[in-house]
Design an enzyme around this catalytic site. Structure first.
Site, PDB file in Angstrom:
ATOM      1  N   GLN A  80     -29.694  19.926  -6.449  1.00 53.13           N
ATOM      2  CA  GLN A  80     -29.062  18.222  -6.107  1.00 53.13           C
ATOM      3  C   GLN A  80     -28.662  17.940  -7.351  1.00 53.13           C
ATOM      4  O   GLN A  80     -28.954  18.630  -8.341  1.00 53.13           O
ATOM      5  CB  GLN A  80     -30.271  17.533  -5.810  1.00 53.13           C
ATOM      6  CG  GLN A  80     -30.530  18.111  -3.947  1.00 53.13           C
ATOM      7  CD  GLN A  80     -30.909  17.193  -2.920  1.00 53.13           C
ATOM      8  OE1 GLN A  80     -32.633  17.090  -3.087  1.00 53.13           O
ATOM      9  NE2 GLN A  80     -30.693  16.188  -3.016  1.00 53.13           N
ATOM     10  N   HIS A  81     -28.454  17.142  -7.207  1.00 59.32           N
ATOM     11  CA  HIS A  81     -27.702  15.824  -7.880  1.00 59.32           C
ATOM     12  C   HIS A  81     -27.028  16.130  -9.276  1.00 59.32           C
ATOM     13  O   HIS A  81     -26.900  15.617 -10.275  1.00 59.32           O
ATOM     14  CB  HIS A  81     -29.616  15.031  -8.842  1.00 59.32           C
ATOM     15  CG  HIS A  81     -30.431  15.282  -7.895  1.00 59.32           C
ATOM     16  ND1 HIS A  81     -30.299  14.280  -6.632  1.00 59.32           N
ATOM     17  CD2 HIS A  81     -31.777  15.041  -7.612  1.00 59.32           C
ATOM     18  CE1 HIS A  81     -31.219  14.370  -6.456  1.00 59.32           C
ATOM     19  NE2 HIS A  81     -32.383  14.908  -6.932  1.00 59.32           N
ATOM     20  N   ASP A 243     -30.583  22.125  -1.669  1.00 66.30           N
ATOM     21  CA  ASP A 243     -31.294  23.038  -1.633  1.00 66.30           C
ATOM     22  C   ASP A 243     -32.545  22.876  -0.784  1.00 66.30           C
ATOM     23  O   ASP A 243     -32.996  23.440  -0.054  1.00 66.30           O
ATOM     24  CB  ASP A 243     -32.131  23.925  -3.012  1.00 66.30           C
ATOM     25  CG  ASP A 243     -31.989  22.615  -4.535  1.00 66.30           C
ATOM     26  OD1 ASP A 243     -32.053  21.517  -3.659  1.00 66.30           O
ATOM     27  OD2 ASP A 243     -32.183  23.328  -5.563  1.00 66.30           O
TER      28      ASP A 243
END
Length: 497
Positions: A80-81, A243
């Protein structure tokens, strides 16, 4: 046949799943290089993800002994991110800044202030911005590399980028989009006004990808790539997700009552909710799921990333490291670790460093230091569980995934530290399995529910179950208290929940 992909921090994994037989046929992974620098910089090259996908795909298909032309759909999970900034030809303008990058802490603090503090963030986004979210990375790029920033045509997350490479389509879905910092997690839409605070020169309508539903395909595999991989034409690519979201699917955590806990590079604790959760704690990320609901989540940044540093310090392989854990008693004879090698998100300490406390000439042994880093990483997960409140307190079981879940000693530590029964799915790479399940759901959405697919393919490994032992639970209650006192003493984090 369905393919699940998980592009993580350390590697890209690929699994091949036979839905009709209800089993995993093949799996493989290929590693990535992590580029680390001063001030918390952590980056990767997106082209390395593609090279790892190609290698892992071929190896997994070979192990499964299938004809790739039998594959019907592919699902992609991603860390992520991460910020993947593309130019107008679709090429990366800058290495992907990752979830664990803390170089943008100052930009994150400034954004929170501009949005009206924590209350303003909660009102606009349903969560409070954290260092590591995509928003502060974009702000950092604007300040640090303005000539690169001005050339941005598209902003994608890592899994969105792999979907783009597979299909040529620039799309996103609510689960992973929740962690950007410019997405309204209550209304499940981009916040163009928030994005304008972050990147005023960029046109959100042009730069942000089109949002699709979690059971909607991102597109089909590009014909040239399909020929290269040996696939038939028209293979679907599912929406995919972060994820954590697809790890929840891969553990069957798609209804209230369960907790998924991941002992990966980072640590995550999440619990499903049918409705957005009123957030009173800024450390709780009120993310959306990649299955249609919400996934309140806590993330700690130092789990196997911390234990591996200590393991490598002593030159131990995994067997040797687990042997050292066995040698040391609960509480590591008074050694406490604050394992913040990468800074920390929960509690919010982005610029923190690691500490070993309570060392004496008697207890400074490899066994105690190994035990202390594992215990303290687990204490961080308990701290996160406490932040989730009723969602976690009412859970009957923790489903444990990630590399650390393969250790019987660590599984027992989790059960004893949390006082909750622990069990592992048979497939511990749950994000890759979740991606394959989502791909099957996308392909069969007119006839098959996600719940029925999870029932068919998420199998629990009762041989890897661990029940909390009352004497150990009491001992860990004392050791956890020592950990909380250390947080208060060194970082001013209150010593009681």
């Amino acid at each position: 046949m369905y393919i699940g992909v998980d592009c993580g921090t350390q590697s890209t994994k690929v699994v091949v799943v036979d839905v009709e037989a209800g089993r995993l046929l093949g799996e493989a992974s290929r590693p990535h290089r992590l580029d680390e620098g001063e001030n918390g910089r952590r980056e990767q090259r997106p082209e390395d993800w593609i090279a790892a996908f190609r290698g892992a795909f071929q190896a997994a298909v070979a192990e499964a002994r299938i004809d790739p032309r039998d594959v019907r759909a592919i699902g992609v999970s991603g860390q992520q991110h991460g910020m993947v900034a593309l130019d107008d030809t679709g090429e990366p303008l800058y290495p992907a800044k990752l979830w664990c990058d803390t170089e943008t802490a100052a930009q994150n603090d400034a954004l929170i202030e501009r949005l009206g503090g924590e209350a303003g963030c909660l009102d606009k986004l349903g969560l409070v911005l954290q260092t590591g979210y995509t928003a502060s990375k974009v702000a950092w790029l604007r300040e640090t590399w303005p000539e690169v920033y001005r050339r941005i045509a598209t902003l994608l997350l890592p899994h969105d980028y792999l979907n783009f490479w597979l299909t040529g389509e620039r799309v996103a879905e609510a689960g992973d989009a929740s962690g950007t910092g410019y997405f309204d997690t209550h209304r499940r839409c981009w916040r163009h006004d928030v994005f304008a605070e972050i990147a005023p020169e960029l046109d959100a309508e042009r730069v942000l990808p089109r949002l699709i539903e979690s059971d909607e395909p991102a597109g089909v595999v590009r014909p040239a790539l399909a020929r290269e991989l040996g696939l038939s034409e028209g293979v679907l690519v599912a929406s995919g997700g972060g994820d954590n979201m697809l790890g929840a699917i891969g553990t069957g955590n798609i209804a209230p009552g369960l907790v998924t806990l991941s002992l990966g590079t980072s640590g995550t604790v999440c619990a499903y909710s049918d409705e957005p959760v009123p957030v009173e704690d800024a450390m709780v990320a009120n993310f959306c799921t990649s299955s249609g609901g919400w996934l309140p989540l806590i993330c700690t940044m130092n789990v196997t990333s911390a234990t591996n540093r200590v393991r490598e310090l002593f030159g131990l392989d995994l067997v040797g490291f687990n042997d050292q854990l066995h040698r040391a008693p609960i509480g590591a004879e008074g050694v406490t670790t604050l394992p913040f090698f990468n800074g920390e998100r929960v509690p919010p300490l982005p610029q923190a460093s690691a500490s070993f406390l309570g060392l004496t000439s008697v207890n400074t042994t490899p066994a105690n230091l190994c035990r202390a880093v594992v215990e303290s990483a687990t204490f961080g997960m308990r701290y996160g569980l406490e932040r989730l409140g009723k969602l976690a307190a009412g859970a009957s079981q923790i489903r444990l995934i990630g590399g650390g879940a393969r250790s019987p000693v660590w599984r027992q530590i989790v059960a004893d530290v949390t006082g909750t029964p622990v069990v592992c799915p048979q497939v511990t790479d749950a994000a890759a399995l979740g991606a394959a399940l989502q791909a099957a759901w996308c392909d069969r959405r007119q006839t098959t529910s996600l719940a029925s697919l999870c029932e068919r393919l998420v199998h629990l490994d009762q041989a890897a179950a661990a029940e909390p032992r009352p004497a150990n639970v009491e001992a860990y209650h004392l050791a956890y208290g020592r950990y909380r006192e250390a947080l208060q003493r060194h970082h001013s984090i209150p010593a009681t929940p």
